[in-house]
Design a protein around this motif. Structure first.
Motif, PDB file in Angstrom:
ATOM      1  N   SER A 159       2.263  -8.776  -0.286  1.00  0.00           N
ATOM      2  CA  SER A 159       1.175  -8.034   0.358  1.00  0.00           C
ATOM      3  C   SER A 159       1.730  -7.032   1.356  1.00  0.00           C
ATOM      4  CB  SER A 159       0.219  -8.990   1.080  1.00  0.00           C
ATOM      5  OG  SER A 159      -0.481  -9.773   0.158  1.00  0.00           O
ATOM      6  N   HIS A 201      -3.256   2.617   4.949  1.00  0.00           N
ATOM      7  CA  HIS A 201      -3.308   1.545   3.956  1.00  0.00           C
ATOM      8  C   HIS A 201      -2.997   2.111   2.579  1.00  0.00           C
ATOM      9  CE1 HIS A 201      -4.876  -1.303   6.765  1.00  0.00           C
ATOM     10  NE2 HIS A 201      -5.862  -0.499   7.092  1.00  0.00           N
ATOM     11  N   ARG A 202      -2.251   1.356   1.818  1.00  0.00           N
ATOM     12  CA  ARG A 202      -1.941   1.760   0.455  1.00  0.00           C
ATOM     13  C   ARG A 202      -2.797   0.951  -0.505  1.00  0.00           C
ATOM     14  NH1 ARG A 202       4.554   1.980   0.309  1.00  0.00           N
ATOM     15  NH2 ARG A 202       4.136   0.411  -1.259  1.00  0.00           N
ATOM     16  N   THR A 203      -2.960   1.501  -1.695  1.00  0.00           N
ATOM     17  CA  THR A 203      -3.690   0.796  -2.737  1.00  0.00           C
ATOM     18  C   THR A 203      -2.755  -0.199  -3.411  1.00  0.00           C
ATOM     19  OG1 THR A 203      -5.041   2.749  -3.093  1.00  0.00           O
ATOM     20  CG2 THR A 203      -5.071   1.082  -4.809  1.00  0.00           C
ATOM     21  N   ALA A 204      -3.249  -1.412  -3.568  1.00  0.00           N
ATOM     22  CA  ALA A 204      -2.434  -2.468  -4.175  1.00  0.00           C
ATOM     23  C   ALA A 204      -2.552  -2.425  -5.690  1.00  0.00           C
ATOM     24  CB  ALA A 204      -2.907  -3.823  -3.676  1.00  0.00           C
ATOM     25  N   PRO A 205      -1.502  -2.840  -6.393  1.00  0.00           N
ATOM     26  CA  PRO A 205      -1.637  -2.990  -7.846  1.00  0.00           C
ATOM     27  C   PRO A 205      -2.694  -4.060  -8.143  1.00  0.00           C
ATOM     28  CG  PRO A 205       0.605  -3.555  -7.093  1.00  0.00           C
ATOM     29  CD  PRO A 205      -0.192  -3.209  -5.888  1.00  0.00           C
ATOM     30  N   ARG A 206      -3.346  -3.940  -9.256  1.00  0.00           N
ATOM     31  CA  ARG A 206      -4.442  -4.861  -9.608  1.00  0.00           C
ATOM     32  C   ARG A 206      -4.007  -6.323  -9.672  1.00  0.00           C
ATOM     33  NH1 ARG A 206      -8.602  -2.253 -13.882  1.00  0.00           N
ATOM     34  NH2 ARG A 206      -9.526  -0.863 -12.353  1.00  0.00           N
ATOM     35  N   LYS A 266      -3.703  -9.192  -5.876  1.00  0.00           N
ATOM     36  CA  LYS A 266      -4.637 -10.143  -5.279  1.00  0.00           C
ATOM     37  C   LYS A 266      -4.711 -11.456  -6.059  1.00  0.00           C
ATOM     38  CE  LYS A 266      -9.148 -10.656  -3.259  1.00  0.00           C
ATOM     39  NZ  LYS A 266     -10.384 -10.042  -2.855  1.00  0.00           N
ATOM     40  N   LEU A 321       0.992  -3.306   0.490  1.00  0.00           N
ATOM     41  CA  LEU A 321      -0.119  -2.826   1.306  1.00  0.00           C
ATOM     42  C   LEU A 321       0.306  -2.319   2.684  1.00  0.00           C
ATOM     43  CD1 LEU A 321      -2.672  -5.696   0.587  1.00  0.00           C
ATOM     44  CD2 LEU A 321      -2.628  -3.419  -0.436  1.00  0.00           C
ATOM     45  N   THR A 337     -14.945  -2.962   2.805  1.00  0.00           N
ATOM     46  CA  THR A 337     -14.494  -1.811   2.025  1.00  0.00           C
ATOM     47  C   THR A 337     -14.738  -1.999   0.526  1.00  0.00           C
ATOM     48  OG1 THR A 337     -12.249  -2.696   1.896  1.00  0.00           O
ATOM     49  CG2 THR A 337     -12.718  -1.174   3.702  1.00  0.00           C
ATOM     50  N   SER A 338     -14.833  -3.248   0.076  1.00  0.00           N
ATOM     51  CA  SER A 338     -15.017  -3.483  -1.353  1.00  0.00           C
ATOM     52  C   SER A 338     -16.439  -3.909  -1.708  1.00  0.00           C
ATOM     53  CB  SER A 338     -14.035  -4.547  -1.849  1.00  0.00           C
ATOM     54  OG  SER A 338     -14.259  -5.758  -1.170  1.00  0.00           O
TER      55      SER A 338
END
Length: 192
Positions: A48, A2-7, A10, A52, A114-115
């Motif tokens: 996405s 999994h990659r980190t998404a830009p802020r 979402k 992601l 996860t969050s």
């Protein structure tokens, strides 16, 4: 992996299609707005997938329902289907959360785990509350679209549902804080 998404991803994928729907409705009416909603939802899924390398579960379910009911609205030129979409989405989420609760499974923990870290009791309580909340939203949408004008329904869909959702989640903050795992609470107090 999994990659980190830009802020921005979402909020853009969750609220962007709705904002574009409202703008298109204001400018051209419900059927063109439905076409814009379909296109914007598809773009959100593609974003996405690009950032992601996967599509989150809730946006995927929403996109499928938007595709079905938005497609029926455009194909049959009948706005009833797009007006039923929030009812169907909220009823699905309610059924999944309440069904999971009945079997001591908490899909919300899978989606948000996860969050958001909470104890099992916290997940159980939040899942029950959120399941009931989604059921209420489904009922409210039915009441509004069946008894009010399209203008009132669009305002309810765009502003009412979001406002109710934000207020509900803010009201859950004490529950979330009360059911944080003790290890992370101790670790946070040591770091401060």
């Amino acid at each position: 992996m999994h990659r980190t998404a830009p802020r921005w991803l979402k909020p853009a994928t969750e609220y962007g299609p709705l904002a574009l729907f409202f703008i298109a409705y204001s400018a051209a009416g419900l059927l063109p707005a439905t076409a814009v909603l379909l296109a914007a939802t598809a773009v959100g899924l593609l974003l996405s997938l690009f950032f992601l390398r996967r599509v989150p579960v809730m946006p995927l379910v929403t996109a499928v329902v938007v595709g079905i009911f938005g497609g029926l609205t455009l194909w049959l030129q009948d706005e009833t289907f797009i007006k039923m979409k929030p009812t169907i989405i909220n009823a699905i989420f309610a059924a999944v959360l309440l069904g999971g609760h009945a079997f001591h499974r908490y899909p919300l923990q899978y989606v948000l785990g996860t969050s958001l870290q909470m104890t099992k009791t916290g997940w159980r309580t939040l899942s029950l509350r959120l399941g009931l909340f989604f059921a209420v939203l489904a009922g409210l949408n039915e009441l509004v679209w069946r008894t009010q004008s399209t203008d009132v329904w669009v305002a309810f869909k765009v502003f009412g549902l979001i406002g109710l959702s934000v207020a509900f989640m803010m009201a859950q903050t004490p529950l979330i804080l009360r059911h944080r795992p003790r290890e992370s609470s101790r670790q946070n107090s040591r770091e401060n």
